[in-house]
Design a protein around this motif. Structure first.
Motif, PDB file in Angstrom:
ATOM      1  N   ASN A   7       0.815  -1.226   0.000  1.00  0.00           N
ATOM      2  CA  ASN A   7       0.000   0.000   0.000  1.00  0.00           C
ATOM      3  C   ASN A   7       0.843   1.268   0.000  1.00  0.00           C
ATOM      4  O   ASN A   7       0.773   2.071   0.941  1.00  0.00           O
ATOM      5  CB  ASN A   7      -0.914   0.034   1.234  1.00  0.00           C
ATOM      6  N   VAL A   9       2.552   4.914  -0.192  1.00  0.00           N
ATOM      7  CA  VAL A   9       2.028   6.265   0.033  1.00  0.00           C
ATOM      8  C   VAL A   9       1.896   6.956  -1.327  1.00  0.00           C
ATOM      9  O   VAL A   9       2.813   6.870  -2.146  1.00  0.00           O
ATOM     10  CB  VAL A   9       3.008   7.046   0.939  1.00  0.00           C
ATOM     11  N   SER A 101      -6.327   8.670   8.865  1.00  0.00           N
ATOM     12  CA  SER A 101      -5.229   8.347   7.953  1.00  0.00           C
ATOM     13  C   SER A 101      -4.641   9.635   7.363  1.00  0.00           C
ATOM     14  O   SER A 101      -3.438   9.740   7.137  1.00  0.00           O
ATOM     15  CB  SER A 101      -5.687   7.340   6.896  1.00  0.00           C
ATOM     16  N   SER A 105      -0.861  10.602   7.991  1.00  0.00           N
ATOM     17  CA  SER A 105      -0.013  10.815   6.813  1.00  0.00           C
ATOM     18  C   SER A 105       0.746  12.129   6.950  1.00  0.00           C
ATOM     19  O   SER A 105       1.932  12.218   6.624  1.00  0.00           O
ATOM     20  CB  SER A 105      -0.848  10.854   5.532  1.00  0.00           C
ATOM     21  N   LEU A 108       3.562  11.675   9.213  1.00  0.00           N
ATOM     22  CA  LEU A 108       4.688  11.026   8.514  1.00  0.00           C
ATOM     23  C   LEU A 108       5.495  12.067   7.734  1.00  0.00           C
ATOM     24  O   LEU A 108       6.724  12.121   7.844  1.00  0.00           O
ATOM     25  CB  LEU A 108       4.159   9.942   7.558  1.00  0.00           C
ATOM     26  N   HIS A 109       4.798  12.909   6.954  1.00  0.00           N
ATOM     27  CA  HIS A 109       5.520  13.879   6.125  1.00  0.00           C
ATOM     28  C   HIS A 109       6.227  14.925   7.005  1.00  0.00           C
ATOM     29  O   HIS A 109       7.341  15.336   6.706  1.00  0.00           O
ATOM     30  CB  HIS A 109       4.560  14.540   5.131  1.00  0.00           C
ATOM     31  N   HIS A 149       5.339   5.308   8.747  1.00  0.00           N
ATOM     32  CA  HIS A 149       5.224   4.724   7.413  1.00  0.00           C
ATOM     33  C   HIS A 149       4.738   3.285   7.503  1.00  0.00           C
ATOM     34  O   HIS A 149       3.830   2.865   6.783  1.00  0.00           O
ATOM     35  CB  HIS A 149       6.577   4.794   6.689  1.00  0.00           C
ATOM     36  N   LEU A 152       0.990   3.172   8.497  1.00  0.00           N
ATOM     37  CA  LEU A 152       0.090   3.596   7.414  1.00  0.00           C
ATOM     38  C   LEU A 152       0.011   2.565   6.297  1.00  0.00           C
ATOM     39  O   LEU A 152      -1.060   2.283   5.766  1.00  0.00           O
ATOM     40  CB  LEU A 152       0.584   4.921   6.817  1.00  0.00           C
ATOM     41  N   THR A 153       1.154   2.014   5.913  1.00  0.00           N
ATOM     42  CA  THR A 153       1.157   1.156   4.732  1.00  0.00           C
ATOM     43  C   THR A 153       0.843  -0.302   5.066  1.00  0.00           C
ATOM     44  O   THR A 153       0.227  -1.002   4.284  1.00  0.00           O
ATOM     45  CB  THR A 153       2.511   1.236   3.998  1.00  0.00           C
ATOM     46  N   SER A 159      -3.395   6.071   2.775  1.00  0.00           N
ATOM     47  CA  SER A 159      -2.549   7.195   3.178  1.00  0.00           C
ATOM     48  C   SER A 159      -2.719   8.339   2.197  1.00  0.00           C
ATOM     49  O   SER A 159      -3.305   8.177   1.122  1.00  0.00           O
ATOM     50  CB  SER A 159      -1.085   6.765   3.261  1.00  0.00           C
ATOM     51  N   TYR A 160      -2.223   9.495   2.591  1.00  0.00           N
ATOM     52  CA  TYR A 160      -2.382  10.722   1.799  1.00  0.00           C
ATOM     53  C   TYR A 160      -1.021  11.320   1.494  1.00  0.00           C
ATOM     54  O   TYR A 160      -0.088  11.191   2.295  1.00  0.00           O
ATOM     55  CB  TYR A 160      -3.219  11.740   2.584  1.00  0.00           C
ATOM     56  N   GLU A 161      -0.942  12.003   0.353  1.00  0.00           N
ATOM     57  CA  GLU A 161       0.310  12.707   0.046  1.00  0.00           C
ATOM     58  C   GLU A 161       0.444  13.941   0.941  1.00  0.00           C
ATOM     59  O   GLU A 161      -0.509  14.328   1.624  1.00  0.00           O
ATOM     60  CB  GLU A 161       0.333  13.112  -1.425  1.00  0.00           C
TER      61      GLU A 161
END
Ligand SMILES: [Fe+2]
Ligand SMILES: [Fe+2]
Length: 359
Positions: A7, A9, A101, A105, A108-109, A149, A152-153, A159-161
């Motif tokens: 999955n 990102v 999510s 995400s 994460l970023h 990461h 989420l995956t 997940s979202y950008e």
């Protein structure tokens, strides 16, 4: 690190890699005075409290369709959020899973931003003790990227950008040649917001043990990072800067406050779910709960700015326009490193839940 990638990102339209030109002077400290005991204590703490992603129980089953939500999720949202169209149970679950999510995400970023910023601080900060501390933080941030990461995956699958506003702020922080602006942007603004958001995440996903464990560990690290930012910048801003230099920092604080405030609007969620962006965007902008939620995200930033001497008349005016000044007398991250679930939001939840649901 031992897990199979699944999955992936989503990649932003501008492509998988983004180059940002960082122009800065790297500094060596040949005197190694190592005299700032508070920074050295944080450095020791960082080393002692280090943990590994493998300490988490990755065999925990995460029910990705519900994320701990119970049967009454739609009633709960209808009562607290008063959506344009009443949520069915299915829509309520969808909203709950996608909002979490989306938030995770962006964490994460943001963590990747923190990784790059902390590495930059190692080079640019003049004092040896701060370099040692920041190096330890680089390792913390790498672990944070790793666990978010993986969660989420592998566990969530959705997940979202990176949100364009967060991406713009990370770009500003990375590009800037002044070491204190890297600190200010990352440790005080982005991480200050993350700390409040983690408190919220623990509250809304209270039935999901793996994310509870991840969040508690990361919160303990982040509280140290924000504390480091406050300690390092206090002296510089209160005694060493000219008024022109301070005015530039004020400008930066005001701009990043707006970018962070924007990044909290879940427009990408509405787009992904195929909901009318205009209607739901207005809803998210104006309903009391969403507004209170966005404001609470600044509950650590405002007192931290105050202890840096940066809650100047111009900054106060900008904060006031978003109704954020009410946090100015809260404890800062050095006085109170732990972050409790935001009391005001809990109160709002309780009040809304006790009131009869709007028909
Ligand atoms: Fe982090
Ligand atoms: Fe951090």
């Amino acid at each position: 690190m031992d897990y199979r990638q699944q999955n992936p990102v989503p990649v932003p339209a501008k492509g998988p890699f983004q180059r940002v030109r960082a122009t800065m002077d790297a500094v060596y400290d040949w005197q190694y005075a190592l005299e700032d005991q508070k920074l050295l204590t944080l450095y020791e703490k960082g080393k002692k409290l280090g943990w590994n992603a493998t300490d988490l129980d990755w065999s925990t089953h995460v029910d990705a369709d519900r994320l701990g939500a119970d049967e009454n999720i739609a009633d709960f949202f209808n009562s607290v959020l008063d959506p344009p169209r009443r949520f069915t149970k299915e829509v309520g679950l969808q909203y709950h899973v996608h909002m979490n999510s989306f938030m995770l995400s962006q964490f994460l970023h943001g963590e990747q931003g923190a990784l790059v910023a902390a590495a930059k601080v190692v080079e640019t900060v003049p004092w040896a003790e701060a370099k040692l501390y920041a190096a330890n933080q680089v390792a913390d941030e790498a672990r944070h990227v790793e666990v978010y990461h993986r969660y989420l995956t592998e566990k969530l699958g959705i997940s979202y950008e990176v949100h364009p506003s967060l991406s713009a702020l990370l770009e500003d922080i990375t590009e800037d040649s002044r070491w204190d602006v890297t600190y200010l942007g990352m440790q005080i603004m982005v991480e200050g917001l993350a700390l409040a958001a983690f408190g919220m995440m623990k509250l809304v996903m209270s039935e999901e043990p793996l994310i509870q464990d991840i969040t508690s560990r990361i919160m303990a690290d982040e509280a140290r990072h924000v504390g480091f930012g406050v300690l390092s910048l206090q002296k510089v801003y209160t005694s060493e800067m000219s008024s022109k230099e301070l005015a530039e920092r004020e400008e930066f604080v005001i701009e990043s406050t707006h970018l962070l405030h924007d990044r909290l609007l879940p427009i990408p969620v509405f787009e992904r779910l195929g909901w009318d962006v205009k209607t739901y965007g207005e809803w998210a902008r104006h309903t009391p709960f969403h507004k209170a939620f966005r404001q609470m995200m600044f509950s650590k930033i405002v007192p931290n700015l105050k202890s840096l001497g940066l809650l100047t008349p111009r900054v106060r005016e900008a904060m006031q326009s978003l109704d954020l000044l009410k946090f100015e007398n809260e404890k800062n991250s050095v006085e109170s490193p732990e972050v409790l679930p935001p009391a005001e939001l809990v109160q709002l939840l309780v009040t809304r839940l006790q009131a009869p649901a709007a028909e």
